[in-house]
Write a protein that holds these residues in place. Structure first.
Motif, PDB file in Angstrom:
ATOM      1  N   ILE A  32     -45.502   6.487 -59.397  1.00  0.00           N
ATOM      2  CA  ILE A  32     -45.124   5.189 -59.959  1.00  0.00           C
ATOM      3  C   ILE A  32     -45.707   4.100 -59.068  1.00  0.00           C
ATOM      4  O   ILE A  32     -45.505   4.121 -57.848  1.00  0.00           O
ATOM      5  CB  ILE A  32     -43.587   5.052 -60.004  1.00  0.00           C
ATOM      6  CG1 ILE A  32     -42.986   6.164 -60.854  1.00  0.00           C
ATOM      7  CG2 ILE A  32     -43.176   3.662 -60.496  1.00  0.00           C
ATOM      8  CD1 ILE A  32     -41.523   6.459 -60.525  1.00  0.00           C
ATOM      9  N   ALA A  33     -46.426   3.159 -59.681  1.00  0.00           N
ATOM     10  CA  ALA A  33     -46.994   2.032 -58.945  1.00  0.00           C
ATOM     11  C   ALA A  33     -46.518   0.729 -59.572  1.00  0.00           C
ATOM     12  O   ALA A  33     -46.461   0.611 -60.796  1.00  0.00           O
ATOM     13  CB  ALA A  33     -48.515   2.087 -58.974  1.00  0.00           C
ATOM     14  N   VAL A  34     -46.182  -0.235 -58.724  1.00  0.00           N
ATOM     15  CA  VAL A  34     -45.812  -1.578 -59.177  1.00  0.00           C
ATOM     16  C   VAL A  34     -46.747  -2.550 -58.463  1.00  0.00           C
ATOM     17  O   VAL A  34     -46.905  -2.474 -57.254  1.00  0.00           O
ATOM     18  CB  VAL A  34     -44.339  -1.908 -58.838  1.00  0.00           C
ATOM     19  CG1 VAL A  34     -43.977  -3.311 -59.324  1.00  0.00           C
ATOM     20  CG2 VAL A  34     -43.390  -0.869 -59.427  1.00  0.00           C
ATOM     21  N   VAL A  35     -47.357  -3.433 -59.255  1.00  0.00           N
ATOM     22  CA  VAL A  35     -48.271  -4.426 -58.689  1.00  0.00           C
ATOM     23  C   VAL A  35     -47.833  -5.834 -59.081  1.00  0.00           C
ATOM     24  O   VAL A  35     -47.076  -6.013 -60.033  1.00  0.00           O
ATOM     25  CB  VAL A  35     -49.738  -4.195 -59.151  1.00  0.00           C
ATOM     26  CG1 VAL A  35     -50.236  -2.824 -58.715  1.00  0.00           C
ATOM     27  CG2 VAL A  35     -49.887  -4.384 -60.647  1.00  0.00           C
ATOM     28  N   ASP A  36     -48.351  -6.828 -58.354  1.00  0.00           N
ATOM     29  CA  ASP A  36     -48.076  -8.226 -58.702  1.00  0.00           C
ATOM     30  C   ASP A  36     -49.072  -8.700 -59.756  1.00  0.00           C
ATOM     31  O   ASP A  36     -49.878  -7.905 -60.267  1.00  0.00           O
ATOM     32  CB  ASP A  36     -48.069  -9.113 -57.453  1.00  0.00           C
ATOM     33  CG  ASP A  36     -49.432  -9.243 -56.786  1.00  0.00           C
ATOM     34  OD1 ASP A  36     -50.466  -8.856 -57.371  1.00  0.00           O
ATOM     35  OD2 ASP A  36     -49.462  -9.765 -55.655  1.00  0.00           O
ATOM     36  N   ASP A  37     -49.039  -9.980 -60.081  1.00  0.00           N
ATOM     37  CA  ASP A  37     -49.888 -10.512 -61.147  1.00  0.00           C
ATOM     38  C   ASP A  37     -51.381 -10.445 -60.833  1.00  0.00           C
ATOM     39  O   ASP A  37     -52.208 -10.493 -61.740  1.00  0.00           O
ATOM     40  CB  ASP A  37     -49.487 -11.940 -61.505  1.00  0.00           C
ATOM     41  CG  ASP A  37     -49.637 -12.914 -60.348  1.00  0.00           C
ATOM     42  OD1 ASP A  37     -49.579 -12.484 -59.183  1.00  0.00           O
ATOM     43  OD2 ASP A  37     -49.787 -14.120 -60.615  1.00  0.00           O
ATOM     44  N   GLY A  38     -51.741 -10.298 -59.586  1.00  0.00           N
ATOM     45  CA  GLY A  38     -53.143 -10.158 -59.203  1.00  0.00           C
ATOM     46  C   GLY A  38     -53.574  -8.712 -59.052  1.00  0.00           C
ATOM     47  O   GLY A  38     -54.701  -8.437 -58.642  1.00  0.00           O
ATOM     48  N   GLY A  39     -52.667  -7.789 -59.364  1.00  0.00           N
ATOM     49  CA  GLY A  39     -52.977  -6.366 -59.258  1.00  0.00           C
ATOM     50  C   GLY A  39     -52.811  -5.790 -57.869  1.00  0.00           C
ATOM     51  O   GLY A  39     -53.216  -4.662 -57.608  1.00  0.00           O
ATOM     52  N   HIS A  40     -52.183  -6.556 -56.969  1.00  0.00           N
ATOM     53  CA  HIS A  40     -51.977  -6.084 -55.590  1.00  0.00           C
ATOM     54  C   HIS A  40     -50.741  -5.200 -55.521  1.00  0.00           C
ATOM     55  O   HIS A  40     -49.673  -5.554 -56.035  1.00  0.00           O
ATOM     56  CB  HIS A  40     -51.828  -7.281 -54.646  1.00  0.00           C
ATOM     57  CG  HIS A  40     -52.990  -8.203 -54.731  1.00  0.00           C
ATOM     58  ND1 HIS A  40     -52.968  -9.350 -55.488  1.00  0.00           N
ATOM     59  CD2 HIS A  40     -54.228  -8.124 -54.179  1.00  0.00           C
ATOM     60  CE1 HIS A  40     -54.135  -9.951 -55.392  1.00  0.00           C
ATOM     61  NE2 HIS A  40     -54.920  -9.223 -54.602  1.00  0.00           N
ATOM     62  N   LEU A  41     -50.880  -4.072 -54.861  1.00  0.00           N
ATOM     63  CA  LEU A  41     -49.834  -3.074 -54.803  1.00  0.00           C
ATOM     64  C   LEU A  41     -48.598  -3.580 -54.064  1.00  0.00           C
ATOM     65  O   LEU A  41     -48.681  -4.064 -52.939  1.00  0.00           O
ATOM     66  CB  LEU A  41     -50.371  -1.822 -54.105  1.00  0.00           C
ATOM     67  CG  LEU A  41     -49.521  -0.564 -54.178  1.00  0.00           C
ATOM     68  CD1 LEU A  41     -49.317  -0.121 -55.618  1.00  0.00           C
ATOM     69  CD2 LEU A  41     -50.196   0.545 -53.378  1.00  0.00           C
ATOM     70  N   LEU A  42     -47.443  -3.482 -54.733  1.00  0.00           N
ATOM     71  CA  LEU A  42     -46.156  -3.817 -54.131  1.00  0.00           C
ATOM     72  C   LEU A  42     -45.350  -2.563 -53.812  1.00  0.00           C
ATOM     73  O   LEU A  42     -44.540  -2.555 -52.891  1.00  0.00           O
ATOM     74  CB  LEU A  42     -45.328  -4.702 -55.077  1.00  0.00           C
ATOM     75  CG  LEU A  42     -45.908  -6.053 -55.453  1.00  0.00           C
ATOM     76  CD1 LEU A  42     -45.044  -6.710 -56.518  1.00  0.00           C
ATOM     77  CD2 LEU A  42     -46.015  -6.937 -54.221  1.00  0.00           C
ATOM     78  N   GLY A 106     -43.222 -15.704 -70.674  1.00  0.00           N
ATOM     79  CA  GLY A 106     -44.609 -15.894 -71.066  1.00  0.00           C
ATOM     80  C   GLY A 106     -45.625 -15.712 -69.960  1.00  0.00           C
ATOM     81  O   GLY A 106     -46.819 -15.826 -70.198  1.00  0.00           O
ATOM     82  N   HIS A 107     -45.174 -15.427 -68.749  1.00  0.00           N
ATOM     83  CA  HIS A 107     -46.065 -15.226 -67.609  1.00  0.00           C
ATOM     84  C   HIS A 107     -46.130 -13.738 -67.267  1.00  0.00           C
ATOM     85  O   HIS A 107     -45.092 -13.095 -67.106  1.00  0.00           O
ATOM     86  CB  HIS A 107     -45.556 -15.956 -66.367  1.00  0.00           C
ATOM     87  CG  HIS A 107     -45.485 -17.432 -66.519  1.00  0.00           C
ATOM     88  ND1 HIS A 107     -46.577 -18.250 -66.338  1.00  0.00           N
ATOM     89  CD2 HIS A 107     -44.450 -18.239 -66.846  1.00  0.00           C
ATOM     90  CE1 HIS A 107     -46.224 -19.501 -66.543  1.00  0.00           C
ATOM     91  NE2 HIS A 107     -44.933 -19.525 -66.852  1.00  0.00           N
ATOM     92  N   CYS A 108     -47.333 -13.213 -67.092  1.00  0.00           N
ATOM     93  CA  CYS A 108     -47.472 -11.850 -66.583  1.00  0.00           C
ATOM     94  C   CYS A 108     -47.244 -11.922 -65.076  1.00  0.00           C
ATOM     95  O   CYS A 108     -48.009 -12.590 -64.362  1.00  0.00           O
ATOM     96  CB  CYS A 108     -48.847 -11.285 -66.892  1.00  0.00           C
ATOM     97  SG  CYS A 108     -49.060  -9.595 -66.289  1.00  0.00           S
ATOM     98  N   VAL A 109     -46.191 -11.281 -64.601  1.00  0.00           N
ATOM     99  CA  VAL A 109     -45.849 -11.334 -63.174  1.00  0.00           C
ATOM    100  C   VAL A 109     -46.279 -10.072 -62.427  1.00  0.00           C
ATOM    101  O   VAL A 109     -46.116  -9.986 -61.217  1.00  0.00           O
ATOM    102  CB  VAL A 109     -44.335 -11.590 -62.964  1.00  0.00           C
ATOM    103  CG1 VAL A 109     -43.938 -12.940 -63.535  1.00  0.00           C
ATOM    104  CG2 VAL A 109     -43.495 -10.471 -63.570  1.00  0.00           C
ATOM    105  N   GLY A 110     -46.810  -9.109 -63.165  1.00  0.00           N
ATOM    106  CA  GLY A 110     -47.230  -7.861 -62.553  1.00  0.00           C
ATOM    107  C   GLY A 110     -47.291  -6.770 -63.591  1.00  0.00           C
ATOM    108  O   GLY A 110     -47.351  -7.035 -64.798  1.00  0.00           O
ATOM    109  N   ALA A 111     -47.265  -5.523 -63.116  1.00  0.00           N
ATOM    110  CA  ALA A 111     -47.337  -4.390 -64.027  1.00  0.00           C
ATOM    111  C   ALA A 111     -46.843  -3.129 -63.335  1.00  0.00           C
ATOM    112  O   ALA A 111     -46.755  -3.074 -62.105  1.00  0.00           O
ATOM    113  CB  ALA A 111     -48.767  -4.186 -64.520  1.00  0.00           C
ATOM    114  N   VAL A 112     -46.539  -2.147 -64.167  1.00  0.00           N
ATOM    115  CA  VAL A 112     -46.172  -0.815 -63.690  1.00  0.00           C
ATOM    116  C   VAL A 112     -47.222   0.153 -64.208  1.00  0.00           C
ATOM    117  O   VAL A 112     -47.626   0.076 -65.378  1.00  0.00           O
ATOM    118  CB  VAL A 112     -44.784  -0.385 -64.218  1.00  0.00           C
ATOM    119  CG1 VAL A 112     -44.424   1.014 -63.745  1.00  0.00           C
ATOM    120  CG2 VAL A 112     -43.721  -1.372 -63.802  1.00  0.00           C
ATOM    121  N   GLY A 113     -47.645   1.054 -63.356  1.00  0.00           N
ATOM    122  CA  GLY A 113     -48.547   2.128 -63.766  1.00  0.00           C
ATOM    123  C   GLY A 113     -47.913   3.448 -63.387  1.00  0.00           C
ATOM    124  O   GLY A 113     -47.350   3.585 -62.303  1.00  0.00           O
TER     125      GLY A 113
END
Length: 136
Positions: A32-42, A106-113
């Motif tokens: 499981i990966a969580v990143v911020d809106d710039g795709g940086h790994l959190l 309405g803002h993409c704040v990050g993502a989960v992969g």
């Protein structure tokens, strides 16, 4: 100046915990990966039994979903539909289903992969993680 929401460390931890719970409930060994809106790994978490390659695939899916502001399944479908030139798009490597953007007001704040099981199951885990934020 505009302001926008962002993911905190506590948010990343909550997403990862809920995603892990979904994976464990189903007996799935994933990363499981969580990143911020710039795709940086959190956050990166490889569950016991997950394939080593999944620790590369999950962050790539998350980064692609964050930068593209959409689920990675769209990229996979586009390529499978014959638009092979999209494979040369810069900065996106995880064009496989399993990356889900996190959208707040309405803002993409990050993502989960997620990587490690069938792509639809990866998405199920990612969405369970995002649900922990109780966005509505």
């Amino acid at each position: 100046m505009n302001t926008k929401p962002f993911l905190s460390t506590d948010d990343a931890r909550a997403i990862a915990a809920a995603a892990e719970a979904e994976a464990r409930r189903n007996g799935w060994a994933v990363t499981i990966a969580v990143v911020d809106d710039g795709g940086h790994l959190l956050w990166l978490q490889r569950l016991d039994g997950a394939a080593p390659i999944s620790s590369y695939i999950a962050p790539a899916k998350a980064r692609t979903a964050a930068l593209g502001r959409r689920e990675t399944k769209g990229y996979e479908d586009m390529i499978n539909g014959g638009r092979y030139s999209f494979l040369s798009a810069p900065e996106i490597e995880g064009m496989l289903e399993g990356g889900v953007p996190i959208v707040v007001d309405g803002h993409c704040v990050g993502a989960v992969g997620v990587s490690g099981v069938k792509s639809s199951e990866d998405v199920q885990i990612g969405k369970a993680g995002i649900a922990a934020l109780k966005l509505g």
